[in-house]
Design an enzyme around this catalytic site. Structure first.
Site, PDB file in Angstrom:
ATOM      1  N   HIS A  38       0.838  -1.208   0.000  1.00 56.79           N
ATOM      2  CA  HIS A  38       0.000   0.000   0.000  1.00 56.79           C
ATOM      3  C   HIS A  38       0.872   1.258   0.000  1.00 56.79           C
ATOM      4  O   HIS A  38       0.559   2.248  -0.666  1.00 56.79           O
ATOM      5  CB  HIS A  38      -0.868   0.078   1.262  1.00 56.79           C
ATOM      6  CG  HIS A  38      -1.864  -1.026   1.407  1.00 56.79           C
ATOM      7  ND1 HIS A  38      -1.752  -2.002   2.360  1.00 56.79           N
ATOM      8  CD2 HIS A  38      -3.005  -1.288   0.729  1.00 56.79           C
ATOM      9  CE1 HIS A  38      -2.786  -2.817   2.282  1.00 56.79           C
ATOM     10  NE2 HIS A  38      -3.563  -2.424   1.297  1.00 56.79           N
ATOM     11  N   VAL A 182       4.649  -5.901  -4.334  1.00 59.47           N
ATOM     12  CA  VAL A 182       5.780  -5.763  -3.399  1.00 59.47           C
ATOM     13  C   VAL A 182       5.842  -7.061  -2.592  1.00 59.47           C
ATOM     14  O   VAL A 182       4.811  -7.549  -2.118  1.00 59.47           O
ATOM     15  CB  VAL A 182       5.595  -4.539  -2.472  1.00 59.47           C
ATOM     16  CG1 VAL A 182       6.741  -4.439  -1.475  1.00 59.47           C
ATOM     17  CG2 VAL A 182       5.497  -3.262  -3.305  1.00 59.47           C
TER      18      VAL A 182
END
Ligand code: PAF
Length: 284
Positions: A38, A182
């Site tokens: 995020h 990620v």
């Protein structure tokens, strides 16, 4: 400076309406429990809307309409204070955090947004109604925030494909940007649900990136047929309970037998009752 917290749709509307023309808005919708994935989206929004040029807003809303009756809505991790501190560090200055789900879905709400052509396979097959909930809440948020740029992660590749279609079809304002997955140092894709994995399941979940790396290795060595690419490789996932392993066209999400155009390898696996998804694009 602290993040400005907006709790209601009226507060969000008022904040958006008082911005002068030319002030840009970057937006990252989330369900909270923020991790580096995020934060990479927030940093990208900030890069595209630098301080002085406008605002970076995020929403933190665990959207009940995208959870099925037997899913993990009640167990979904929540940490608003921690999220706001992380979001500030990553460049956000405004957060829309409704306290009551009725704020987004009042009793009177009767409108749903769907993109059925892209929502029937993969996660759509095992989570009926999930993407309808996602599309509806994102459309509502988009209309309220009116972003110049909104940023989403590619871990939810199917979600991103659906939202790109929705953005184009409904002539939503601004630009929609996708950002790469990620990963944790051991390769596991970052996910808020990782926090719900007991330690032994967290170790077993390493099977997912190992499986993806194995299929990528086969692809790099020249394998193109689904059978060659997947065959016995799925055994690597067996410490978990496989929901699906799919090879689909990256644009249409239709299953493919041979990789002739960019294809999405997508998996969903349960470890200790926690459903994890991951993917990679194989580019011929
Ligand atoms: O990706 C998510 O976290 C959610 O699906 C989203 C886009 C915030 C909608 O609730």
């Amino acid at each position: 400076m602290a993040v400005t917290i907006l709790r209601t749709v009226s507060e969000l509307r008022r904040w958006r309406d008082q911005l002068r023309p030319g002030v840009r808005v970057g937006f990252v919708p989330t369900m909270g429990s923020l991790h580096e994935g995020h934060l990479s989206l927030l940093r990208e929004a900030r890069r595209r809307v630098p301080e002085g040029a406008g605002h970076v807003a995020l929403s933190i809303f665990v959207n009940p309409t995208q959870f099925g009756p037997n899913e993990d809505l009640d167990r979904y991790p929540r940490d608003e204070a921690g999220d706001l501190a992380k979001a500030r560090e990553a460049g956000a200055d405004v957060a829309f955090c409704p306290l009551d789900p009725h704020e987004m879905f009042p009793e009177s709400a009767a409108t749903w947004v769907e993109v059925p052509a892209l929502a029937t396979g993969l996660c759509g097959a095992s989570r009926p109604g999930h993407f309808r909930g996602v599309c509806t809440v994102v459309t509502k948020l988009w209309n309220l925030v009116r972003p110049d740029v909104a940023v989403f992660g590619q871990k939810d590749f199917q979600q991103l494909a659906i939202l790109r279609r929705l953005h184009a079809d409904l002539f939503l304002c601004g630009e929609l940007v996708g950002m790469p997955i990620v990963r944790e140092p051991d390769g596991l894709a970052m996910s808020s649900r990782n926090a719900n994995l007991p330690p032994d399941a967290r170790l077993r979940a390493r099977a997912i990136p190992r499986f993806i790396a194995e299929v990528q290795r086969r692809f790099t060595r020249g394998a193109r047929a689904r059978t060659e690419l997947l065959a016995d490789a799925t055994a690597l996932l067996e410490p978990g309970v496989i929901d699906y392993v799919e090879l689909v066209d990256a644009a249409t999400l239709a299953p493919v037998a041979d990789v002739e155009r960019p294809a999405l390898l997508a998996v969903a696996v349960h470890f200790a009752g926690v459903r994890l998804i991951d993917n990679t694009v194989l580019e011929p």
